[in-house]
Design an enzyme around this catalytic site. Sequence first.
Site, PDB file in Angstrom:
ATOM      1  N   ASP A 184       2.532   1.976  -3.222  1.00 32.31           N
ATOM      2  CA  ASP A 184       2.771   2.372  -4.630  1.00 32.31           C
ATOM      3  C   ASP A 184       2.013   3.654  -4.984  1.00 32.31           C
ATOM      4  O   ASP A 184       2.559   4.542  -5.619  1.00 32.31           O
ATOM      5  CB  ASP A 184       2.489   1.238  -5.630  1.00 32.31           C
ATOM      6  CG  ASP A 184       1.084   0.675  -5.591  1.00 32.31           C
ATOM      7  OD1 ASP A 184       0.300   1.009  -4.667  1.00 32.31           O
ATOM      8  OD2 ASP A 184       0.741  -0.121  -6.503  1.00 32.31           O
ATOM      9  N   ASP A 241       1.090  -3.870  -9.653  1.00 33.95           N
ATOM     10  CA  ASP A 241       0.690  -5.175 -10.182  1.00 33.95           C
ATOM     11  C   ASP A 241       0.961  -5.288 -11.679  1.00 33.95           C
ATOM     12  O   ASP A 241       1.526  -6.274 -12.154  1.00 33.95           O
ATOM     13  CB  ASP A 241      -0.798  -5.430  -9.912  1.00 33.95           C
ATOM     14  CG  ASP A 241      -1.140  -5.292  -8.450  1.00 33.95           C
ATOM     15  OD1 ASP A 241      -0.206  -5.226  -7.626  1.00 33.95           O
ATOM     16  OD2 ASP A 241      -2.335  -5.254  -8.120  1.00 33.95           O
ATOM     17  N   HIS A 244       0.836  -1.214   0.000  1.00 30.77           N
ATOM     18  CA  HIS A 244       0.000   0.000   0.000  1.00 30.77           C
ATOM     19  C   HIS A 244       0.864   1.255   0.000  1.00 30.77           C
ATOM     20  O   HIS A 244       0.507   2.261   0.598  1.00 30.77           O
ATOM     21  CB  HIS A 244      -0.984   0.001   1.190  1.00 30.77           C
ATOM     22  CG  HIS A 244      -2.135  -0.938   0.983  1.00 30.77           C
ATOM     23  ND1 HIS A 244      -3.199  -0.639   0.163  1.00 30.77           N
ATOM     24  CD2 HIS A 244      -2.377  -2.182   1.467  1.00 30.77           C
ATOM     25  CE1 HIS A 244      -4.064  -1.654   0.164  1.00 30.77           C
ATOM     26  NE2 HIS A 244      -3.572  -2.611   0.941  1.00 30.77           N
TER      27      HIS A 244
HETATM   28  C1  GLA Z   1      -3.383  -3.920  -5.015  1.00 31.49           C
HETATM   29  C2  GLA Z   1      -3.155  -2.780  -6.004  1.00 31.49           C
HETATM   30  C3  GLA Z   1      -1.684  -2.345  -6.009  1.00 31.49           C
HETATM   31  C4  GLA Z   1      -1.173  -2.078  -4.604  1.00 31.49           C
HETATM   32  C5  GLA Z   1      -1.537  -3.232  -3.660  1.00 31.49           C
HETATM   33  C6  GLA Z   1      -1.186  -2.935  -2.240  1.00 31.49           C
HETATM   34  O1  GLA Z   1      -2.724  -5.069  -5.435  1.00 31.49           O
HETATM   35  O2  GLA Z   1      -3.548  -3.156  -7.294  1.00 31.49           O
HETATM   36  O3  GLA Z   1      -1.527  -1.214  -6.847  1.00 31.49           O
HETATM   37  O4  GLA Z   1      -1.657  -0.857  -4.122  1.00 31.49           O
HETATM   38  O5  GLA Z   1      -2.922  -3.549  -3.722  1.00 31.49           O
HETATM   39  O6  GLA Z   1       0.177  -2.778  -2.074  1.00 31.49           O
END
Ligand code: GLA
Length: 393
Positions: free
Chosen positions: A39, A180, A37
């Site tokens: 990015d 991701d 959490h």
């Molecule tokens: C999800 C989101 C990512 C990131 C994670 C937490 O996977 O798609 O962009 O924020 O949660 O780190």
Amino acid sequence: MNTELIDHITNLFQERFGAAPAHIARAPGRVNLLGEHVDYNNGFVLPAAIDRATYIAFSPTGSNQTTLMAVDFEQEAFFSPQTIPSKTQMDGAPLPEWAHYPAGVMWALNEDHLEAHGLNAVYTSDVPRGSGLSSSASVEMGFMIAWQNLGGWTLPSMQRALLGQKAENQYVGVNCGIMDQFASACGVENRLLLLDCRSLEWKTIPLPKDVSIVIADTKVRRKLTSGEYNKRRAACEEAVRLLKQDLPGIKSLRDVSVEDFNRLAGKLPEEVSKRARHVVEEIGRSKQAEALLEAGNIRHFGELMNECHVSLRDLYEVSCPELNIMARIAQSLDGCYGARLTGAGFGGCTVNLVAHEQAEAFSEALANSYQSETGYPPEIYITRASNGAELVR
Ligand code: GLA
């Protein structure tokens, strides 16, 4: 590479469309070791693409119509650039939700004036859905490769990731960060990826010797995840807005030091303060990752993973009882350096760093204890860092 799945979609494609598919694309899911959490707060993340992926068998149609068969949903959808903005199919029926991901990719390509020709596709995935391993980003990056192949254009992998994020933010409606899609697009075999989410500069780091990455799926899936996710993101933005009164130069929580935060936290509403504290401290932890891994200090790195779990549980409040049980059992087992929830949270998987020679015994003991405490049979596997999205045929 899951050749069984590739054979399966090849056969289904042949049956459904009466010819062999022209190509197969593969795009992996991801696991994140540190920097959760952060990015969307411009911090640092340390994911790896995993050896589970979405596989797409596809051929061009020669028209603007796209027909998709989603094997895992046992459904089909068909759309064109004209029906995409209204999220409908060519017969006017609404697009099923699973089709928003590929349709969103076509939408993002159209927005950027990149050719996305009609295609027939059959696809499936061995990334478990809703498990925190980015099955949706893998679908997006797989279709990105398919359309790149048919469109005659080539984008650098980071640009493909950014377009996938745009599809997810603006078409699907989840305000996710870049991690991701980045990991699915840019993965490198046997390497961890270290991304600065502000500058988008990234490098690879070898997986530490003698350790295995073990993924443990609690099998718990939470609904309404995207609403909670968007709320967390809004709380971070609120923290920046309020902290600016004392720190006018800041643009995101990345710019706030732990010392400044400690001094000013009392001025924030309690919930906003908890959310922001997680982010500020987690960015501090992830900044240490590279030096620790280079020095082979896995023990300390593992401690940071454990601290990250506590912070996600108590400050960011994105854990759930089953994830806490899975992490607690893992941390008590021999050979485990660190264990924590991975991805957005609210259910799904933990990531565990485990001494290589103990990984099998660890996985078995973890599965047994978790099942006897919760009643759920978990799925636990040792994963390998894999290459990013690619054409495999
Ligand atoms: C999800 C989101 C990512 C990131 C994670 C937490 O996977 O798609 O962009 O924020 O949660 O780190």
